[in-house]
Design an enzyme around this catalytic site. Structure first.
Site, PDB file in Angstrom:
ATOM      1  CE  LYS A  79      -3.922   1.998   2.575  1.00 57.81           C
ATOM      2  NZ  LYS A  79      -4.808   1.820   3.759  1.00 57.81           N
ATOM      3  CB  SER A 154      -7.935   3.842   2.978  1.00 53.77           C
ATOM      4  OG  SER A 154      -7.080   3.195   3.930  1.00 53.77           O
ATOM      5  CB  SER A 178      -8.404   0.917   5.863  1.00 51.56           C
ATOM      6  OG  SER A 178      -9.044   2.143   6.101  1.00 51.56           O
TER       7      SER A 178
END
Length: 490
Positions: A79, A154, A178
């Site tokens: 990420k 996210s 997330s």
């Protein structure tokens, strides 16, 4: 060998590498080909680090891949809020345009030490603030099951990349759901460990008392293998816990007979779609057939979780994001007149709307005259939520329920309604406030879209989650299904 991640897992890939049926270089080349083909649809990556990945793969082959190094030569995505030495790291924000770190996050260095190949950085909501990966400076990511729908957030880029078969596993971060929410939306497994189980050193901070790095993968076992490598105390992170990391694979014996499982009545109440409720009830029946005992319990302070979370997380964000000022790194506004102009214009132009909204909410909550009324009260309610979990875990091994109230929604459907978007995390936020481990495992399809079964355990009891998730996965075999939008894209 042309690698098909819908049919492979880390164990099968490792066996092929050890037995010299393929090489790390070939596996990396196959992965980069998959990304090049599929990412045109999913837009899961911000940066594909092809050259660096090829160097790492060549080094793995040169060193030789032995049976005891399960991640050697395995391509993994990261990420984009996790620091990577020499690779663009943006947290999906304009304000970090051009930022190339000169060091690795602890999790990144531990993956490299294991010989893993880092193929690129995945898209996300800016600074991890969002539930749909629409709040990205680089544009939205698309769900692998329906390209018109969000992948969640996210960590939506990491989830979509795994679900689409671009990589076998990816790292994400989880502040209020997330990892679990996008895992549910994309029909994959995702785990948020206990707060402090994994070092946050090198994670670009959003909410420091809530953030935790975790793993997303198609197979439960793959997340266990990756978490085994990245977990453990880190001298660079004072919040990382000194507890020994158990053998997660040893816990996955398929036997959950006698396990005591609780379902909170609040998790199946108003707002949870009927299709999701039906899927969870079916999943619970599966757990019962596997030998677990299941009872209904109450977590009475769940209804306060969303406002509590957004006050605490936004307050911490307003403090953490002070460092992005246009002076030291990243984007700086042009044609500025003085130092104050640098700060104001850089932050005004560099941050997106959602980030600004949370900075303002957090700054207000911490301001003189409002601290006791908002932030301090939220901190007290957080303790009540933690107490709810402690009481239930005195009698039960695991708490289960839906991961999200609905399946994935359409891109653009909720982007102009932040409150509705915030409520999408109502079932995942409590685990972050309590600091306990939690995961989402696929529980079937509702109207053609995946839904997730959330598993929450006592602090440091990730092994219990892996045990139950693995047994459930074996009974349901959802991993054999190929996302609708990816059929024909193998």
């Amino acid at each position: 060998m042309s690698t098909n991640y819908f049919e492979e897992d880390i164990t099968s890939l490792h066996d092929a590498l050890v037995n010299q049926k393929t090489t790390a270089a070939q596996l990396t080349a196959d992965t980069l080909d998959q990304i090049q083909t599929k990412d045109k649809q999913t837009k899961a990556f911000i940066t594909v680090a092809a050259d660096e990945a090829k160097k790492q793969a060549a080094a793995a082959d040169t060193q030789g891949i032995t049976a005891d190094r399960q991640l050697a030569g395995i391509p993994i995505a990261i990420k984009d809020n996790i620091i990577t030495d020499g690779i663009l790291t943006t947290a999906a924000s304009k304000i970090l345009t051009g930022f190339i770190p000169v060091y690795d996050a602890t999790v990144t260095s531990r993956l490299k030490e294991a010989g893993a190949v880092l193929v690129g950085k995945t898209n996300m909501d800016e600074f991890a603030m969002g539930s749909s990966t629409e709040n990205s400076y680089y544009g939205p990511t698309h769900n692998a099951w329906d390209l018109d729908r969000v992948p969640g957030g996210s960590s939506g880029g990491s989830a979509a990349a795994v679900a689409a078969g671009e990589v076998v596993a990816a790292l994400g971060s989880d502040t209020g759901g997330s990892i679990r929410q996008p895992a549910a939306f994309n029909g994959i497994f995702g785990i948020k460990p206990t707060y402090g189980r994994v070092s946050r050193w090198g994670l670009i901070a959003f909410g420091s008392s809530l953030d935790q790095i975790g793993v997303l993968s198609r197979r439960v076992k793959d997340s266990a293998i990756v978490l085994q490598q990245i977990a453990g105390q880190d001298e660079n992170d004072d919040t990382s816990l000194p507890a020994l990391v158990p053998d997660y694979l040893a816990a996955m014996d398929g036997n959950i007979k006698g396990l005591r499982i609780a379902i909170p009545e609040e998790y199946l109440g108003e707002g949870v779609a009927q299709g999701v409720r039906d899927a969870i009830e079916k999943a619970v029946d599966t757990l019962k057939k596997l030998g677990a005992t299941v009872d209904t319990v109450s977590l009475p302070h769940t209804k306060y979780a969303v406002p509590t979370y957004y006050l605490i997380a936004s307050s911490e964000a307003s403090s953490n994001l002070q460092r992005f000022d246009g002076i030291r790194y990243g984007f700086r506004a042009k044609d500025v007149k003085n130092l104050e102009d640098v700060y104001v214009r850089t932050r005004s132009e560099g941050f997106g709307d959602e980030v600004k909204r949370r900075i303002m909410l957090g700054t207000f909550s911490l301001s003189a005259g409002f601290y006791d009324a908002y932030f301090n009260k939220a901190a007290k309610v957080r303790h009540l939520i933690q107490d709810d979990f402690t009481k239930v875990f005195a009698d039960y091994d695991l708490i289960v329920g839906p991961t999200t109230p609905t399946p994935a929604f359409k891109i653009g459907e909720k982007v102009n309604d932040p409150v509705t978007m915030y409520m999408n995390d109502i079932l995942t936020i409590p685990a972050n406030l309590a600091g306990i481990p939690a995961a989402s495992v696929p529980a079937g399809l509702v109207d053609g879209m995946p839904v997730g079964l959330q598993l929450m355990a006592k602090p440091m009891a990730e092994a219990t989650i892996f045990k139950v998730a693995d047994a459930f996965e074996a009974a349901t075999q959802f991993y054999t299904q190929v996302p609708t939008a990816m059929k024909g894209e193998k």
